[in-house]
Design a protein around this motif. Sequence first.
Motif, PDB file in Angstrom:
ATOM      1  N   GLN A 125      17.579 109.535  51.432  1.00  0.00           N
ATOM      2  CA  GLN A 125      17.344 108.567  50.360  1.00  0.00           C
ATOM      3  C   GLN A 125      15.926 108.706  49.817  1.00  0.00           C
ATOM      4  OE1 GLN A 125      19.366 104.459  50.608  1.00  0.00           O
ATOM      5  NE2 GLN A 125      19.104 105.044  52.742  1.00  0.00           N
ATOM      6  N   GLY A 126      15.813 108.674  48.496  1.00  0.00           N
ATOM      7  CA  GLY A 126      14.510 108.795  47.856  1.00  0.00           C
ATOM      8  C   GLY A 126      14.034 110.218  47.687  1.00  0.00           C
ATOM      9  N   GLN A 127      14.865 111.191  48.053  1.00  0.00           N
ATOM     10  CA  GLN A 127      14.464 112.599  48.011  1.00  0.00           C
ATOM     11  C   GLN A 127      15.181 113.391  46.899  1.00  0.00           C
ATOM     12  OE1 GLN A 127      12.042 113.951  50.032  1.00  0.00           O
ATOM     13  NE2 GLN A 127      11.727 111.816  50.627  1.00  0.00           N
ATOM     14  N   ARG A 128      15.661 112.701  45.857  1.00  0.00           N
ATOM     15  CA  ARG A 128      16.422 113.370  44.796  1.00  0.00           C
ATOM     16  C   ARG A 128      17.647 114.086  45.365  1.00  0.00           C
ATOM     17  NH1 ARG A 128      13.421 117.312  43.288  1.00  0.00           N
ATOM     18  NH2 ARG A 128      11.610 116.813  44.550  1.00  0.00           N
ATOM     19  N   PHE A 129      18.297 113.414  46.270  1.00  0.00           N
ATOM     20  CA  PHE A 129      19.474 113.950  46.962  1.00  0.00           C
ATOM     21  C   PHE A 129      20.539 112.871  46.965  1.00  0.00           C
ATOM     22  CE2 PHE A 129      22.182 114.766  50.567  1.00  0.00           C
ATOM     23  CZ  PHE A 129      22.253 116.146  50.683  1.00  0.00           C
ATOM     24  N   GLY A 130      21.743 113.239  46.575  1.00  0.00           N
ATOM     25  CA  GLY A 130      22.838 112.280  46.601  1.00  0.00           C
ATOM     26  C   GLY A 130      24.142 112.982  46.910  1.00  0.00           C
ATOM     27  N   ILE A 131      25.213 112.234  46.863  1.00  0.00           N
ATOM     28  CA  ILE A 131      26.539 112.766  47.156  1.00  0.00           C
ATOM     29  C   ILE A 131      27.308 113.009  45.877  1.00  0.00           C
ATOM     30  CG2 ILE A 131      28.807 112.155  48.124  1.00  0.00           C
ATOM     31  CD1 ILE A 131      27.348 110.791  50.418  1.00  0.00           C
ATOM     32  N   CYS A 132      27.981 114.152  45.819  1.00  0.00           N
ATOM     33  CA  CYS A 132      29.020 114.401  44.823  1.00  0.00           C
ATOM     34  C   CYS A 132      30.332 114.202  45.557  1.00  0.00           C
ATOM     35  CB  CYS A 132      28.919 115.827  44.269  1.00  0.00           C
ATOM     36  SG  CYS A 132      30.383 116.333  43.333  1.00  0.00           S
ATOM     37  N   LEU A 133      31.006 113.109  45.306  1.00  0.00           N
ATOM     38  CA  LEU A 133      32.258 112.835  46.004  1.00  0.00           C
ATOM     39  C   LEU A 133      33.408 113.470  45.232  1.00  0.00           C
ATOM     40  CD1 LEU A 133      33.655 111.519  48.394  1.00  0.00           C
ATOM     41  CD2 LEU A 133      33.907 109.440  47.011  1.00  0.00           C
ATOM     42  N   ASP A 134      34.028 114.465  45.841  1.00  0.00           N
ATOM     43  CA  ASP A 134      35.201 115.109  45.256  1.00  0.00           C
ATOM     44  C   ASP A 134      36.428 114.353  45.745  1.00  0.00           C
ATOM     45  OD1 ASP A 134      37.495 116.890  44.948  1.00  0.00           O
ATOM     46  OD2 ASP A 134      36.026 118.418  44.347  1.00  0.00           O
ATOM     47  N   LEU A 135      37.047 113.613  44.835  1.00  0.00           N
ATOM     48  CA  LEU A 135      38.152 112.742  45.224  1.00  0.00           C
ATOM     49  C   LEU A 135      39.405 113.534  45.566  1.00  0.00           C
ATOM     50  CD1 LEU A 135      37.602 109.945  42.576  1.00  0.00           C
ATOM     51  CD2 LEU A 135      36.906 109.942  44.963  1.00  0.00           C
ATOM     52  N   ALA A 136      39.586 114.693  44.941  1.00  0.00           N
ATOM     53  CA  ALA A 136      40.741 115.524  45.257  1.00  0.00           C
ATOM     54  C   ALA A 136      40.608 116.120  46.654  1.00  0.00           C
ATOM     55  CB  ALA A 136      40.892 116.633  44.217  1.00  0.00           C
ATOM     56  N   HIS A 137      39.377 116.528  47.027  1.00  0.00           N
ATOM     57  CA  HIS A 137      39.148 117.000  48.395  1.00  0.00           C
ATOM     58  C   HIS A 137      39.379 115.871  49.396  1.00  0.00           C
ATOM     59  CE1 HIS A 137      36.304 120.479  46.974  1.00  0.00           C
ATOM     60  NE2 HIS A 137      37.564 120.670  46.640  1.00  0.00           N
ATOM     61  N   ALA A 138      38.913 114.693  49.062  1.00  0.00           N
ATOM     62  CA  ALA A 138      39.124 113.544  49.949  1.00  0.00           C
ATOM     63  C   ALA A 138      40.610 113.264  50.142  1.00  0.00           C
ATOM     64  CB  ALA A 138      38.423 112.310  49.391  1.00  0.00           C
ATOM     65  N   HIS A 139      41.394 113.451  49.079  1.00  0.00           N
ATOM     66  CA  HIS A 139      42.827 113.161  49.132  1.00  0.00           C
ATOM     67  C   HIS A 139      43.571 114.066  50.103  1.00  0.00           C
ATOM     68  CE1 HIS A 139      46.583 111.500  47.792  1.00  0.00           C
ATOM     69  NE2 HIS A 139      47.013 112.628  47.241  1.00  0.00           N
ATOM     70  N   ILE A 140      43.090 115.298  50.299  1.00  0.00           N
ATOM     71  CA  ILE A 140      43.784 116.202  51.219  1.00  0.00           C
ATOM     72  C   ILE A 140      43.191 116.146  52.633  1.00  0.00           C
ATOM     73  CG2 ILE A 140      44.523 117.744  49.367  1.00  0.00           C
ATOM     74  CD1 ILE A 140      42.345 119.682  50.159  1.00  0.00           C
TER      75      ILE A 140
ATOM     76  N   ILE B 240      36.712 114.928  39.798  1.00  0.00           N
ATOM     77  CA  ILE B 240      38.065 114.376  39.799  1.00  0.00           C
ATOM     78  C   ILE B 240      39.051 115.390  39.222  1.00  0.00           C
ATOM     79  CG2 ILE B 240      37.297 111.959  39.714  1.00  0.00           C
ATOM     80  CD1 ILE B 240      38.004 111.883  36.760  1.00  0.00           C
ATOM     81  N   ASN B 241      40.161 115.541  39.903  1.00  0.00           N
ATOM     82  CA  ASN B 241      41.347 116.263  39.441  1.00  0.00           C
ATOM     83  C   ASN B 241      42.471 115.822  40.356  1.00  0.00           C
ATOM     84  OD1 ASN B 241      41.445 118.332  41.756  1.00  0.00           O
ATOM     85  ND2 ASN B 241      39.432 118.757  40.869  1.00  0.00           N
ATOM     86  N   ASP B 242      43.651 116.350  40.172  1.00  0.00           N
ATOM     87  CA  ASP B 242      44.795 115.816  40.921  1.00  0.00           C
ATOM     88  C   ASP B 242      45.400 116.869  41.849  1.00  0.00           C
ATOM     89  OD1 ASP B 242      46.533 113.739  41.640  1.00  0.00           O
ATOM     90  OD2 ASP B 242      46.925 113.198  39.551  1.00  0.00           O
ATOM     91  N   ASN B 243      46.123 116.395  42.843  1.00  0.00           N
ATOM     92  CA  ASN B 243      46.910 117.251  43.728  1.00  0.00           C
ATOM     93  C   ASN B 243      47.967 116.396  44.410  1.00  0.00           C
ATOM     94  OD1 ASN B 243      45.874 116.227  46.359  1.00  0.00           O
ATOM     95  ND2 ASN B 243      43.942 117.192  45.754  1.00  0.00           N
ATOM     96  N   HIS B 244      48.754 117.040  45.280  1.00  0.00           N
ATOM     97  CA  HIS B 244      49.831 116.329  45.961  1.00  0.00           C
ATOM     98  C   HIS B 244      49.511 116.043  47.427  1.00  0.00           C
ATOM     99  CE1 HIS B 244      51.923 117.957  42.405  1.00  0.00           C
ATOM    100  NE2 HIS B 244      52.637 116.849  42.497  1.00  0.00           N
ATOM    101  N   GLY B 245      48.226 116.103  47.783  1.00  0.00           N
ATOM    102  CA  GLY B 245      47.809 115.722  49.118  1.00  0.00           C
ATOM    103  C   GLY B 245      47.889 116.815  50.163  1.00  0.00           C
ATOM    104  N   LEU B 246      48.197 118.045  49.731  1.00  0.00           N
ATOM    105  CA  LEU B 246      48.336 119.142  50.684  1.00  0.00           C
ATOM    106  C   LEU B 246      47.290 120.232  50.481  1.00  0.00           C
ATOM    107  CD1 LEU B 246      52.239 119.476  50.675  1.00  0.00           C
ATOM    108  CD2 LEU B 246      50.802 118.366  52.397  1.00  0.00           C
ATOM    109  N   ILE B 247      47.134 120.693  49.248  1.00  0.00           N
ATOM    110  CA  ILE B 247      46.154 121.724  48.923  1.00  0.00           C
ATOM    111  C   ILE B 247      45.387 121.313  47.676  1.00  0.00           C
ATOM    112  CG2 ILE B 247      47.462 123.601  49.999  1.00  0.00           C
ATOM    113  CD1 ILE B 247      48.351 124.433  47.177  1.00  0.00           C
ATOM    114  N   ASP B 248      44.265 121.996  47.445  1.00  0.00           N
ATOM    115  CA  ASP B 248      43.376 121.681  46.326  1.00  0.00           C
ATOM    116  C   ASP B 248      43.903 122.360  45.065  1.00  0.00           C
ATOM    117  OD1 ASP B 248      41.134 120.542  45.150  1.00  0.00           O
ATOM    118  OD2 ASP B 248      39.831 122.236  45.650  1.00  0.00           O
ATOM    119  N   GLU B 249      44.771 121.664  44.321  1.00  0.00           N
ATOM    120  CA  GLU B 249      45.493 122.279  43.202  1.00  0.00           C
ATOM    121  C   GLU B 249      44.737 122.257  41.869  1.00  0.00           C
ATOM    122  OE1 GLU B 249      50.001 121.383  43.461  1.00  0.00           O
ATOM    123  OE2 GLU B 249      49.035 119.714  44.525  1.00  0.00           O
ATOM    124  N   HIS B 250      43.755 121.406  41.729  1.00  0.00           N
ATOM    125  CA  HIS B 250      43.002 121.269  40.479  1.00  0.00           C
ATOM    126  C   HIS B 250      43.926 120.999  39.284  1.00  0.00           C
ATOM    127  CE1 HIS B 250      38.775 122.404  41.625  1.00  0.00           C
ATOM    128  NE2 HIS B 250      39.445 122.676  42.726  1.00  0.00           N
TER     129      HIS B 250
END
Length: 252
Positions: A157-172, A193-203
């Motif tokens: 925190q405070g170091q110009r560092f943050g999270i890029c949360l990939d929701l499609a990766h989280a979904h699988i 953000i992009n979509d998939n069916h919960g098994l692989i990273d389909e983009h």
Amino acid sequence: MKYHGIPDFERLEEWAAMDIPFEYNDFMLPGILDQKAEVERRIDGYLQLKRDRSQDTLHGPFLDITVHSSDAMIRRASDFRIRQACEIALRLQVKGMILHTNFIPNFYEKSYRDGWIDRNEAYFRALLADYPGLFVFMENMFDEEPDCLAALAKRMQGQRFGICLDLAHAHISKTAIADWHAACAPYIRHYHINDNHGLIDEHLPLGEGNIAWETVLPALRPDASVLVEVNSLEKYRKSIEYLSGREKISER
């Protein structure tokens, strides 16, 4: 909101006409980074567009990048690639660079996970000191849970560092998107953000998989930027059409 898009270098004028922030994916590829002439051609092409780049992001190298390795040779090679991308990011004057966690997701040895956090903290504190105009957003790759990423972001925190949360990766992953968001929310600066069916990273374009966007989208941090991470202008437009429809529903 203007959603970031990944410009196709062969269709730059069409992408520029969208009047949106870009996320450059060219400079994460070793095959491009190893060709100085091609790197220069692409940088020149982007600069010639004469558009506002202050909100743009750049996806840094991720293939085999392991700054937390116990092998000094691997750390040096990883650092070399990351710094190549940092120099390009400065020339393009982007807001930040996305890098991946790149740890072994099912390796639960405490010393390995503690070492991942410690070595990444040391590495990125040093890197950001060398590049004071740049932010780093670390993306969950095929991590199964948010613990290590959230712990590192808390330390940084405070170091110009943050999270890029990939929701499609989280979904699988084995952890629900809502739990990823709860753990990472204080540190999220960017989304993929992009979509998939919960098994692989389909983009897939949004709405073509089974992510429950009706509950996911309202929870996004309003101060974070969002990339619609699909690989064509047509898929981007399809996703924007879906997002516009969701926004209209939420306004009712």
